[in-house]
Design a protein around this motif. Structure first.
Motif, PDB file in Angstrom:
ATOM      1  N   CYS A 196     -15.307  -3.226 102.049  1.00  0.00           N
ATOM      2  CA  CYS A 196     -14.083  -2.865 102.815  1.00  0.00           C
ATOM      3  C   CYS A 196     -14.231  -2.040 104.015  1.00  0.00           C
ATOM      4  O   CYS A 196     -13.609  -2.439 105.214  1.00  0.00           O
ATOM      5  N   ALA A 197     -15.509  -1.325 104.082  1.00  0.00           N
ATOM      6  CA  ALA A 197     -15.794  -0.488 105.424  1.00  0.00           C
ATOM      7  C   ALA A 197     -14.739   0.512 105.885  1.00  0.00           C
ATOM      8  O   ALA A 197     -14.660   0.917 107.006  1.00  0.00           O
ATOM      9  N   ARG A 198     -13.883   0.986 104.917  1.00  0.00           N
ATOM     10  CA  ARG A 198     -12.855   1.771 105.269  1.00  0.00           C
ATOM     11  C   ARG A 198     -13.392   3.173 105.542  1.00  0.00           C
ATOM     12  O   ARG A 198     -13.085   4.150 106.288  1.00  0.00           O
ATOM     13  N   CYS A 199     -14.696   3.329 104.750  1.00  0.00           N
ATOM     14  CA  CYS A 199     -15.387   4.686 105.101  1.00  0.00           C
ATOM     15  C   CYS A 199     -15.835   4.544 106.655  1.00  0.00           C
ATOM     16  O   CYS A 199     -16.414   5.939 107.027  1.00  0.00           O
ATOM     17  N   CYS A 200     -16.149   3.614 107.013  1.00  0.00           N
ATOM     18  CA  CYS A 200     -16.540   3.773 108.494  1.00  0.00           C
ATOM     19  C   CYS A 200     -15.718   3.797 109.827  1.00  0.00           C
ATOM     20  O   CYS A 200     -15.967   3.725 110.818  1.00  0.00           O
ATOM     21  N   ILE A 201     -14.375   4.014 109.218  1.00  0.00           N
ATOM     22  CA  ILE A 201     -13.495   4.273 110.353  1.00  0.00           C
ATOM     23  C   ILE A 201     -13.616   5.799 110.847  1.00  0.00           C
ATOM     24  O   ILE A 201     -13.826   6.695 109.935  1.00  0.00           O
TER      25      ILE A 201
ATOM     26  N   THR B 153      -8.850   3.510  97.376  1.00  0.00           N
ATOM     27  CA  THR B 153      -9.599   2.157  96.748  1.00  0.00           C
ATOM     28  C   THR B 153     -10.958   2.165  96.540  1.00  0.00           C
ATOM     29  O   THR B 153     -11.557   1.477  95.917  1.00  0.00           O
ATOM     30  N   CYS B 154     -11.774   3.291  97.100  1.00  0.00           N
ATOM     31  CA  CYS B 154     -13.345   3.031  97.130  1.00  0.00           C
ATOM     32  C   CYS B 154     -13.589   3.123  95.690  1.00  0.00           C
ATOM     33  O   CYS B 154     -13.189   3.924  94.906  1.00  0.00           O
TER      34      CYS B 154
ATOM     35  N   TYR C 212     -16.620   3.862  94.245  1.00  0.00           N
ATOM     36  CA  TYR C 212     -17.259   5.023  94.018  1.00  0.00           C
ATOM     37  C   TYR C 212     -16.270   6.359  93.627  1.00  0.00           C
ATOM     38  O   TYR C 212     -16.401   7.030  92.642  1.00  0.00           O
ATOM     39  N   ARG C 213     -15.003   6.494  94.516  1.00  0.00           N
ATOM     40  CA  ARG C 213     -14.092   7.203  94.203  1.00  0.00           C
ATOM     41  C   ARG C 213     -13.423   7.087  92.794  1.00  0.00           C
ATOM     42  O   ARG C 213     -13.178   8.032  92.046  1.00  0.00           O
ATOM     43  N   LEU C 214     -12.979   5.683  92.855  1.00  0.00           N
ATOM     44  CA  LEU C 214     -12.388   5.379  91.582  1.00  0.00           C
ATOM     45  C   LEU C 214     -13.055   5.910  90.326  1.00  0.00           C
ATOM     46  O   LEU C 214     -12.540   6.390  89.475  1.00  0.00           O
ATOM     47  N   LEU C 215     -14.166   5.394  90.312  1.00  0.00           N
ATOM     48  CA  LEU C 215     -15.190   5.670  89.161  1.00  0.00           C
ATOM     49  C   LEU C 215     -15.282   7.182  88.746  1.00  0.00           C
ATOM     50  O   LEU C 215     -15.348   7.550  87.607  1.00  0.00           O
ATOM     51  N   ALA C 216     -15.514   7.889  90.042  1.00  0.00           N
ATOM     52  CA  ALA C 216     -15.583   9.229  89.685  1.00  0.00           C
ATOM     53  C   ALA C 216     -14.335  10.120  89.300  1.00  0.00           C
ATOM     54  O   ALA C 216     -14.678  10.939  88.513  1.00  0.00           O
ATOM     55  N   GLU C 217     -13.236   9.403  89.513  1.00  0.00           N
ATOM     56  CA  GLU C 217     -12.030   9.796  89.158  1.00  0.00           C
ATOM     57  C   GLU C 217     -11.682   9.331  87.457  1.00  0.00           C
ATOM     58  O   GLU C 217     -10.517   9.767  87.163  1.00  0.00           O
ATOM     59  N   GLY C 218     -12.525   8.620  86.819  1.00  0.00           N
ATOM     60  CA  GLY C 218     -12.284   8.034  85.802  1.00  0.00           C
ATOM     61  C   GLY C 218     -11.434   6.930  85.817  1.00  0.00           C
ATOM     62  O   GLY C 218     -10.841   6.261  84.582  1.00  0.00           O
ATOM     63  N   LYS C 219     -11.118   6.213  86.694  1.00  0.00           N
ATOM     64  CA  LYS C 219     -10.492   5.037  87.024  1.00  0.00           C
ATOM     65  C   LYS C 219     -11.466   3.840  87.016  1.00  0.00           C
ATOM     66  O   LYS C 219     -12.383   3.868  87.176  1.00  0.00           O
ATOM     67  N   ASP C 220     -10.661   2.592  86.940  1.00  0.00           N
ATOM     68  CA  ASP C 220     -11.340   1.494  86.707  1.00  0.00           C
ATOM     69  C   ASP C 220     -11.230   0.652  88.174  1.00  0.00           C
ATOM     70  O   ASP C 220     -10.631   1.014  89.119  1.00  0.00           O
ATOM     71  N   LEU C 221     -12.025  -0.409  88.321  1.00  0.00           N
ATOM     72  CA  LEU C 221     -12.124  -1.080  89.433  1.00  0.00           C
ATOM     73  C   LEU C 221     -10.763  -1.978  89.475  1.00  0.00           C
ATOM     74  O   LEU C 221     -10.395  -2.504  88.627  1.00  0.00           O
ATOM     75  N   PRO C 222     -10.307  -2.360  90.863  1.00  0.00           N
ATOM     76  CA  PRO C 222      -9.082  -3.015  90.905  1.00  0.00           C
ATOM     77  C   PRO C 222      -9.661  -4.597  90.703  1.00  0.00           C
ATOM     78  O   PRO C 222     -10.696  -5.018  91.022  1.00  0.00           O
ATOM     79  N   ASP C 223      -8.534  -5.395  90.488  1.00  0.00           N
ATOM     80  CA  ASP C 223      -8.711  -6.814  90.371  1.00  0.00           C
ATOM     81  C   ASP C 223      -9.547  -7.689  91.292  1.00  0.00           C
ATOM     82  O   ASP C 223     -10.302  -8.658  91.326  1.00  0.00           O
ATOM     83  N   TRP C 224      -9.221  -7.121  92.778  1.00  0.00           N
ATOM     84  CA  TRP C 224      -9.789  -7.681  93.782  1.00  0.00           C
ATOM     85  C   TRP C 224     -11.040  -7.290  94.143  1.00  0.00           C
ATOM     86  O   TRP C 224     -11.775  -7.781  95.009  1.00  0.00           O
ATOM     87  N   HIS C 225     -11.635  -6.382  93.577  1.00  0.00           N
ATOM     88  CA  HIS C 225     -13.074  -5.726  93.812  1.00  0.00           C
ATOM     89  C   HIS C 225     -14.071  -6.866  93.410  1.00  0.00           C
ATOM     90  O   HIS C 225     -13.853  -7.693  92.450  1.00  0.00           O
ATOM     91  N   PRO C 226     -15.083  -7.218  94.270  1.00  0.00           N
ATOM     92  CA  PRO C 226     -15.805  -8.354  94.166  1.00  0.00           C
ATOM     93  C   PRO C 226     -16.725  -8.399  92.803  1.00  0.00           C
ATOM     94  O   PRO C 226     -16.928  -9.382  92.208  1.00  0.00           O
ATOM     95  N   LEU C 227     -16.905  -7.233  92.085  1.00  0.00           N
ATOM     96  CA  LEU C 227     -17.614  -7.276  90.786  1.00  0.00           C
ATOM     97  C   LEU C 227     -16.565  -7.628  89.587  1.00  0.00           C
ATOM     98  O   LEU C 227     -17.004  -8.327  88.583  1.00  0.00           O
ATOM     99  N   VAL C 228     -15.386  -7.455  89.825  1.00  0.00           N
ATOM    100  CA  VAL C 228     -14.420  -7.693  88.918  1.00  0.00           C
ATOM    101  C   VAL C 228     -14.000  -9.379  89.212  1.00  0.00           C
ATOM    102  O   VAL C 228     -13.947 -10.028  88.251  1.00  0.00           O
ATOM    103  N   SER C 229     -13.798  -9.706  90.349  1.00  0.00           N
ATOM    104  CA  SER C 229     -13.283 -11.260  90.735  1.00  0.00           C
ATOM    105  C   SER C 229     -14.461 -12.154  90.646  1.00  0.00           C
ATOM    106  O   SER C 229     -14.103 -13.363  90.710  1.00  0.00           O
ATOM    107  N   GLY C 230     -15.743 -11.618  90.929  1.00  0.00           N
ATOM    108  CA  GLY C 230     -16.681 -12.559  91.169  1.00  0.00           C
ATOM    109  C   GLY C 230     -16.714 -13.204  92.358  1.00  0.00           C
ATOM    110  O   GLY C 230     -17.881 -14.080  92.574  1.00  0.00           O
ATOM    111  N   ASP C 231     -15.791 -12.702  93.425  1.00  0.00           N
ATOM    112  CA  ASP C 231     -15.602 -13.359  94.940  1.00  0.00           C
ATOM    113  C   ASP C 231     -16.039 -12.486  95.837  1.00  0.00           C
ATOM    114  O   ASP C 231     -15.420 -11.450  95.898  1.00  0.00           O
ATOM    115  N   PRO C 232     -17.295 -12.436  96.619  1.00  0.00           N
ATOM    116  CA  PRO C 232     -17.613 -11.318  97.478  1.00  0.00           C
ATOM    117  C   PRO C 232     -16.325 -11.473  98.684  1.00  0.00           C
ATOM    118  O   PRO C 232     -16.343 -10.318  99.373  1.00  0.00           O
ATOM    119  N   LYS C 233     -15.494 -12.208  98.913  1.00  0.00           N
ATOM    120  CA  LYS C 233     -14.502 -12.396  99.851  1.00  0.00           C
ATOM    121  C   LYS C 233     -13.317 -11.768  99.441  1.00  0.00           C
ATOM    122  O   LYS C 233     -12.116 -11.564 100.170  1.00  0.00           O
TER     123      LYS C 233
END
Length: 143
Positions: free
Chosen positions: A25-30, A88-89, A91-112
Protein backbone atom coordinates in the motif's frame (compact mmCIF):
# COMPACT_ATOMS: atom_id res chain seq x y z
CA UNK A 1 -4.14 -26.24 6.13
CA UNK A 2 -4.13 -22.76 7.64
CA UNK A 3 -1.92 -20.02 6.14
CA UNK A 4 1.30 -19.17 7.97
CA UNK A 5 0.04 -15.85 9.34
CA UNK A 6 -2.68 -17.74 11.24
CA UNK A 7 -0.36 -20.35 12.70
CA UNK A 8 2.85 -18.43 13.46
CA UNK A 9 3.75 -15.55 15.69
CA UNK A 10 5.48 -12.66 13.92
CA UNK A 11 8.76 -13.67 15.56
CA UNK A 12 8.45 -17.20 14.14
CA UNK A 13 8.11 -16.19 10.50
CA UNK A 14 10.84 -16.73 7.95
CA UNK A 15 12.25 -13.62 6.27
CA UNK A 16 10.25 -14.50 3.14
CA UNK A 17 7.00 -14.86 5.11
CA UNK A 18 7.67 -11.59 6.95
CA UNK A 19 8.30 -9.70 3.71
CA UNK A 20 5.21 -11.19 2.07
CA UNK A 21 3.03 -9.56 4.74
CA UNK A 22 3.62 -6.18 3.14
CA UNK A 23 0.52 -5.53 1.04
CA UNK A 24 2.24 -2.88 -1.07
CA UNK A 25 0.00 0.00 0.00
CA UNK A 26 3.00 2.29 0.70
CA UNK A 27 0.99 4.21 3.28
CA UNK A 28 3.93 3.89 5.66
CA UNK A 29 5.98 5.89 3.13
CA UNK A 30 3.81 8.97 3.54
CA UNK A 31 5.70 11.86 5.12
CA UNK A 32 4.28 12.63 8.54
CA UNK A 33 4.70 15.30 11.18
CA UNK A 34 3.98 15.09 14.87
CA UNK A 35 2.52 18.13 16.59
CA UNK A 36 5.00 18.86 19.38
CA UNK A 37 2.29 20.22 21.68
CA UNK A 38 -0.47 17.65 21.23
CA UNK A 39 1.41 14.61 19.91
CA UNK A 40 -1.13 14.48 17.07
CA UNK A 41 0.09 12.77 13.91
CA UNK A 42 -0.26 14.96 10.83
CA UNK A 43 -0.19 13.23 7.46
CA UNK A 44 0.79 14.81 4.18
CA UNK A 45 -0.01 13.66 0.67
CA UNK A 46 3.73 13.47 -0.04
CA UNK A 47 5.73 10.23 -0.08
CA UNK A 48 9.41 9.47 0.20
CA UNK A 49 11.46 10.43 -2.83
CA UNK A 50 12.47 6.78 -3.33
CA UNK A 51 8.95 5.40 -3.60
CA UNK A 52 7.88 4.17 -7.03
CA UNK A 53 4.36 5.58 -6.71
CA UNK A 54 2.76 3.45 -9.41
CA UNK A 55 4.09 0.15 -8.08
CA UNK A 56 4.05 1.33 -4.43
CA UNK A 57 7.49 -0.13 -3.81
CA UNK A 58 10.71 1.39 -2.56
CA UNK A 59 13.25 1.87 -5.34
CA UNK A 60 16.15 1.45 -2.88
CA UNK A 61 14.72 -1.10 -0.46
CA UNK A 62 18.03 -2.90 0.13
CA UNK A 63 19.62 0.23 1.57
CA UNK A 64 16.59 2.40 2.39
CA UNK A 65 17.58 3.08 5.99
CA UNK A 66 21.02 4.27 4.85
CA UNK A 67 19.65 6.65 2.21
CA UNK A 68 16.80 7.78 4.48
CA UNK A 69 17.96 7.53 8.10
CA UNK A 70 14.42 8.21 9.38
CA UNK A 71 13.09 5.19 7.48
CA UNK A 72 12.79 2.23 9.79
CA UNK A 73 13.33 -1.42 9.04
CA UNK A 74 10.26 -3.15 10.42
CA UNK A 75 10.84 -6.02 12.80
CA UNK A 76 8.50 -8.06 14.99
CA UNK A 77 10.16 -6.46 18.00
CA UNK A 78 9.29 -2.86 17.11
CA UNK A 79 6.00 -3.15 15.25
CA UNK A 80 3.87 -2.82 18.41
CA UNK A 81 5.54 0.49 19.25
CA UNK A 82 4.85 2.12 15.88
CA UNK A 83 1.50 3.79 16.58
CA UNK A 84 1.74 5.68 13.29
CA UNK A 85 1.59 2.59 11.11
CA UNK A 86 -1.62 2.51 9.05
CA UNK A 87 -4.53 0.72 10.70
CA UNK A 88 -4.74 -1.49 7.59
CA UNK A 89 -1.08 -2.58 7.80
CA UNK A 90 -0.74 -6.37 7.99
CA UNK A 91 2.15 -6.12 10.44
CA UNK A 92 0.07 -3.95 12.77
CA UNK A 93 -3.07 -6.05 12.34
CA UNK A 94 -1.29 -9.29 13.18
CA UNK A 95 0.57 -7.70 16.11
CA UNK A 96 -2.85 -6.65 17.45
CA UNK A 97 -4.21 -10.19 17.07
CA UNK A 98 -6.41 -9.33 14.08
CA UNK A 99 -6.69 -11.09 10.71
CA UNK A 100 -5.74 -9.87 7.26
CA UNK A 101 -8.48 -8.15 5.23
CA UNK A 102 -9.98 -9.77 2.15
CA UNK A 103 -8.18 -7.33 -0.17
CA UNK A 104 -4.73 -8.29 1.16
CA UNK A 105 -2.74 -9.98 -1.66
CA UNK A 106 -2.00 -13.03 0.52
CA UNK A 107 -5.75 -13.53 1.01
CA UNK A 108 -7.01 -12.50 -2.43
CA UNK A 109 -4.17 -14.12 -4.38
CA UNK A 110 -4.01 -10.95 -6.48
CA UNK A 111 -1.04 -8.59 -6.00
CA UNK A 112 -3.15 -5.75 -7.43
CA UNK A 113 -6.02 -6.19 -4.97
CA UNK A 114 -4.61 -3.53 -2.63
CA UNK A 115 -4.85 -1.00 -5.46
CA UNK A 116 -8.27 -2.20 -6.62
CA UNK A 117 -9.57 -1.77 -3.06
CA UNK A 118 -8.30 1.82 -2.99
CA UNK A 119 -6.01 1.15 -0.02
CA UNK A 120 -2.71 2.04 -1.67
CA UNK A 121 -1.28 5.52 -2.21
CA UNK A 122 -1.31 5.06 -5.99
CA UNK A 123 -2.86 8.11 -7.62
CA UNK A 124 -3.22 9.95 -4.28
CA UNK A 125 0.24 11.33 -3.54
CA UNK A 126 3.16 13.26 -4.92
CA UNK A 127 6.85 12.52 -4.51
CA UNK A 128 9.06 14.43 -2.09
CA UNK A 129 11.58 14.79 -4.91
CA UNK A 130 9.14 17.28 -6.46
CA UNK A 131 8.51 19.32 -3.28
CA UNK A 132 10.94 21.67 -1.52
CA UNK A 133 11.44 20.38 2.03
CA UNK A 134 10.37 23.71 3.57
CA UNK A 135 7.04 23.43 1.73
CA UNK A 136 6.12 20.00 3.14
CA UNK A 137 3.88 21.45 5.91
CA UNK A 138 1.74 22.94 3.13
CA UNK A 139 0.87 19.38 2.08
CA UNK A 140 -0.69 18.29 5.38
CA UNK A 141 -4.09 16.77 4.69
CA UNK A 142 -7.18 16.71 6.87
CA UNK A 143 -8.96 13.43 7.60
Amino acid sequence: MLPFWKTKQLTEMTPEEWESLCDGCARCCIIKFEDEDTGELLLTNVVCRYLDIYHCRCSCYSDHSVRVPTCLTLTPEIIKTLYWMPETCAYRLLAEGKDLPDWHPLVSGDPKSVHKAGISVRGKVVSAKDIPEDDLPDYIVED
